[in-house]
Scaffold this active site. Structure first.
Site, PDB file in Angstrom:
ATOM      1  N   ALA A 149      -5.532  11.016 132.161  1.00 10.69           N
ATOM      2  CA  ALA A 149      -4.603  10.282 133.025  1.00 10.69           C
ATOM      3  C   ALA A 149      -4.350   8.870 132.495  1.00 10.69           C
ATOM      4  CB  ALA A 149      -5.149  10.221 134.448  1.00 10.69           C
ATOM      5  N   GLY A 175     -13.231  13.433 131.807  1.00 13.82           N
ATOM      6  CA  GLY A 175     -12.144  13.934 130.956  1.00 13.82           C
ATOM      7  C   GLY A 175     -10.790  13.760 131.602  1.00 13.82           C
ATOM      8  N   CYS A 176     -10.725  14.011 132.903  1.00 10.26           N
ATOM      9  CA  CYS A 176      -9.457  13.904 133.614  1.00 10.26           C
ATOM     10  C   CYS A 176      -8.994  12.444 133.721  1.00 10.26           C
ATOM     11  CB  CYS A 176      -9.571  14.552 134.992  1.00 10.26           C
ATOM     12  SG  CYS A 176      -9.971  16.313 134.883  1.00 10.26           S
ATOM     13  N   THR A 177      -9.941  11.540 133.874  1.00 12.64           N
ATOM     14  CA  THR A 177      -9.610  10.118 133.899  1.00 12.64           C
ATOM     15  C   THR A 177      -9.115   9.671 132.528  1.00 12.64           C
ATOM     16  OG1 THR A 177     -11.201   9.706 135.672  1.00 12.64           O
ATOM     17  CG2 THR A 177     -10.528   7.800 134.348  1.00 12.64           C
TER      18      THR A 177
END
Length: 153
Positions: free
Chosen positions: A50, A45-47
């Site tokens: 970003a 999710g963070c990738t």
């Protein structure tokens, strides 16, 4: 948990960036800032979040804005993450999560059925005068980028 409202002054901060230099919100006066909070470098999710901000970065810059990503990960982790995904913006290390808390992006989450405290995926848009123009707490990775772009229009 801090409750911020649109129009409130954005809480000031000074955090180490992925390049080792300290980033101060006060030094960015006159520019709009998309400040996004994410749980962990190099997770799915963070990738996605970003890379979404990376892919929209030109549109964001055209609107006199910059992006800063904040997570509790350290500088070395941020440097690897930034390099791996060619992120054009700075990642800031908030290891004691004080800034994340000040922006209301730290709270109770459910992880594998257990209640834990951690980063609640969020973003804020700060206007040229240092005031909060948009606040999105508990936002999905793709919605975060879309909503930030809408707020910058």
């Amino acid at each position: 948990m801090t409750i911020l409202k649109i129009g409130d002054p954005a809480p000031d901060f000074a955090l180490p960036g992925d390049n080792g230099e300290t980033v101060r919100l006060a030094d960015l006066a006159g520019r709009r800032v998309v400040l996004y909070f994410y749980p962990k470098d190099d997770t799915p999710g963070c990738t996605a979040q970003a890379c979404g901000f990376r892919d929209a970065y030109l549109q964001i810059e055209e609107r006199n804005a910059i992006v800063l990503g904040i997570s509790p990960d350290g500088v070395k982790s941020h440097t690897r993450f930034k390099t791996k995904f060619d992120l054009p913006f700075r990642l800031l290390a908030d290891e004691d999560h004080a800034v994340t808390e000040a922006y209301g992006a730290w709270g109770e989450k459910s992880m594998y059925g257990k209640k834990v405290m951690g980063v609640v995926r969020s973003h804020v848009v700060i206007d040229e005068n240092g005031k909060l123009a948009d606040i999105q707490i508990k936002v999905s990775p793709s919605e975060s980028v879309k909503r930030a772009l809408q707020a910058l229009k």
